[in-house]
Structures are given as C-alpha cells and as structure tokens.
Scaffold this active site. Structure first.
Site, short mmCIF file in Angstrom:
data_model
loop_
_atom_site.label_atom_id
_atom_site.label_comp_id
_atom_site.label_asym_id
_atom_site.label_seq_id
_atom_site.Cartn_x
_atom_site.Cartn_y
_atom_site.Cartn_z
N HIS A 7 32.25 68.58 4.54
CA HIS A 7 30.96 68.68 3.55
C HIS A 7 30.03 69.62 3.91
O HIS A 7 29.37 70.45 3.45
CB HIS A 7 30.44 67.30 3.13
CG HIS A 7 31.45 66.50 2.39
ND1 HIS A 7 31.93 65.26 3.03
CD2 HIS A 7 31.91 66.62 1.10
CE1 HIS A 7 32.82 64.63 2.12
NE2 HIS A 7 32.88 65.30 1.06
N LYS B 36 40.84 72.14 0.76
CA LYS B 36 41.74 71.02 1.06
C LYS B 36 42.13 70.54 -0.32
O LYS B 36 43.43 70.17 -0.31
CB LYS B 36 41.07 69.86 1.88
CG LYS B 36 42.22 68.68 2.29
CD LYS B 36 41.63 67.44 2.85
CE LYS B 36 40.77 66.71 1.83
NZ LYS B 36 41.53 65.98 1.09
N HIS C 159 31.25 64.26 5.61
CA HIS C 159 31.79 64.41 7.08
C HIS C 159 31.54 66.06 7.40
O HIS C 159 31.20 66.72 6.36
CB HIS C 159 33.28 64.10 7.07
CG HIS C 159 34.17 64.71 5.91
ND1 HIS C 159 34.18 66.15 5.73
CD2 HIS C 159 34.77 64.18 4.85
CE1 HIS C 159 34.93 66.10 4.64
NE2 HIS C 159 35.50 64.86 3.95
#
Ligand code: PAF
Length: 295
Positions: free
Chosen positions: A37, A164, A34
C-alpha cells in the site's frame, strides 16, 4: 496528515484543495496496510500534489461473512504508517457514511441496481465471469460499487491500484470507462516479501509455517516466466499441479493462463498480445491470490 471520518468534512477539505488547483492522487484501501500500500502512496506522491488514502472495509464485496468478520482491522498502525509515508489526507468513514441501510439490507450491489451508477448500465461481461468472479459471486459488483462511490466522493485526477489484484484492476478500468469518469487508473507493481510472497493484508493471518508454504506460489510463478516459451499450456498446467501437490497444506482453487486484456483462458501462446498466469489457493483457511505477466 489530516484524518477525516465524514463525507461532509472530506468534501469541504477537498474543495479547498481543488480551489488551489492541486492535483489529487487517490489510494483506496481496506486497511491492514503493508509496504505494498505504501508503494501506492509513494507512486501517487511522485505524480500528484495531494495524496488521499481511504481505509474502509467494504462489506458488500465479501461473499463470506466469516471473511469479513476476520478481516484485519489495524487503524492505529495504519495511520502511523500513512503519517510516516507523508500521506496528506486519510478518509476513514463508518459504513453508514458510504451505504444507506437499504443498500446494505438488500445487498444492492448488483449491476441491475442502478442507484450507485446513477442510472447508467454497467456490464463487465466476461471479465467478471472468470477466476475471482467465478469463485466469489458478487465480489466484483461490491468492489465496483464501493470504488465508484469513493471515486465520485474524492474525484481524484489519478487513482492507484496494485497489480496483485490483476482482475480487480481490469474491472476498475472497465468501470471508469463505462461511467465516463475523468480519472486515470494507475497500475503499480506487486510488492513482495523477501521470500517472494506477494504482500497482502491476509498474510497477517498466516502462521509462520503457512507463510513459509505460501512462498511456493511466487516460486512457481517465477519458474513459469522462465519456462513458458519451452512448454505448451497443458504442460505448464501439469507442472503447476505437480508443484502444488508437493505441499499438502496448499489447496489449489484455480490456476489459469489467460489473455491479459480479456482475462479469458488461452490455449496457445502467441495468439494474444499479452498473457498472464493467475492463481488462487487456500492455505490454513486463508485465500491467497497472485499472478505474473508472462509477456
Ligand atoms: O483492493 C482492495 O483493497 C479493495 O478491493 C478496494 C479496491 C479498496 C475496494 O474496497
């Protein structure tokens, strides 16, 4: 873009790259790529000559077999995204390229097993005992095992990871330090959807309704960033618990405010150089994590 599946092909290809004195930037992934990345690919491209991305759904880091089986696998779409992003090399190994049957059968991803650390003792201490480590037994050993293998195969100058996975980043920094690998670990900011939801491969498994609910997580984190100076930690925890209760679809697994270096819970602000608020929730059976650095 070159797509390689075997260790032999990759090693040969990377030898040519090194012979030309090119710097290598590496982005290990489990696919289902996504924009988060792709931001890592772009970060590598800005700093390095050659960008290598691996796509490997690592079985040893899943403590839940169902989670492993349901992990999204979208190789064709992933390769298209990487091609568009002008990644140079994609490494997509089979499990047998990375693990021996013994390693898989015996689940030899423990820190006591020294085959993957080449005899060196690796100990993450308290870093791995909290949050994800406490809720997903064996998970970080599996991550450390595959990341150390991939780093030794690719031998990049720099490797890129998203913030994250805050605790994963701390574990990987510790791993590289303990194994004395000459690789710089670069932390890149979390990329969010317009709703604020942190981008994650797992988001694909959320229904439209769940995806809307999931945005509450980042909403809470942003509010915490504005609020934390005016409240005590117990007050902030109560604030979060009350907010989560407004959505019956969300099940809170943990919420912690921790020292951003040691990842240990803190009881007061000001005693640590930096603090991070971290969440794990379950929504429709899907586990989501997110965090915000408060200061
Ligand atoms: O963050 C991930 O996608 C994985 O944990 C990693 C670092 C690629 C190891 O399998």
């Amino acid at each position: 873009m070159v797509v390689l599946n075997s260790l032999e092909q990759l090693t040969k290809h990377l030898k040519k790259v090194r012979d030309q004195n090119y710097n290598i930037g590496f982005i290990p992934t489990m696919g289902a790529l996504h924009p988060g990345h792709i931001s890592l690919i772009h970060a590598a491209q800005q700093q390095q000559d050659i960008t290598v991305c691996s796509i490997f759904v690592n079985p040893t880091q899943f403590n839940d077999l169902n989670d492993l089986l349901k992990y999204p696998r979208t190789i064709e779409a992933d390769c298209k995204l990487l091609e568009e992003a002008r990644c140079d090399i994609v490494f997509i190994p089979e499990v047998s390229e990375i693990y021996s049957p013994e390693e898989l059968l015996l689940k030899k991803n423990s820190l006591e097993d020294k085959s993957w650390t080449e005899g060196k003792t690796v100990d993450f201490g308290l870093l791995a005992d909290v949050m994800e480590g406490a809720h997903r037994p064996g998970h970080f050993n599996g991550v450390a095992q595959v990341v150390s293998k991939l780093l030794k195969i690719v031998r990049p100058n720099k490797a890129y990871f998203g913030q994250k996975d805050f605790q994963q980043l701390a574990i990987i920094r510790s791993l590289v330090k303990q194994l004395n690998l000459p690789i710089q670990i670069i932390a890149c900011p979390t990329i969010r959807e317009p709703s604020g939801l942190a981008m994650s491969s797992r988001n694909e498994r959320l229904s439209h309704k769940e995806r809307t609910s999931a945005a509450l997580l980042s909403e809470i984190l942003f509010e915490l960033k504005d609020l934390y100076l005016q409240k005590t930690i117990p007050e902030l925890k109560l604030f979060v618990a009350n907010k989560i209760m407004t959505d019956p679809m969300i099940e809170l697994e943990y919420f912690e405010i921790s020292d951003a270096e040691t990842l240990q819970k803190i009881t007061h602000f000001g005693l640590t150089k930096s603090a991070v608020a971290c969440f794990a929730i379950k929504l429709g059976g899907i586990r989501l994590i997110d965090n915000i650095v408060l200061y």
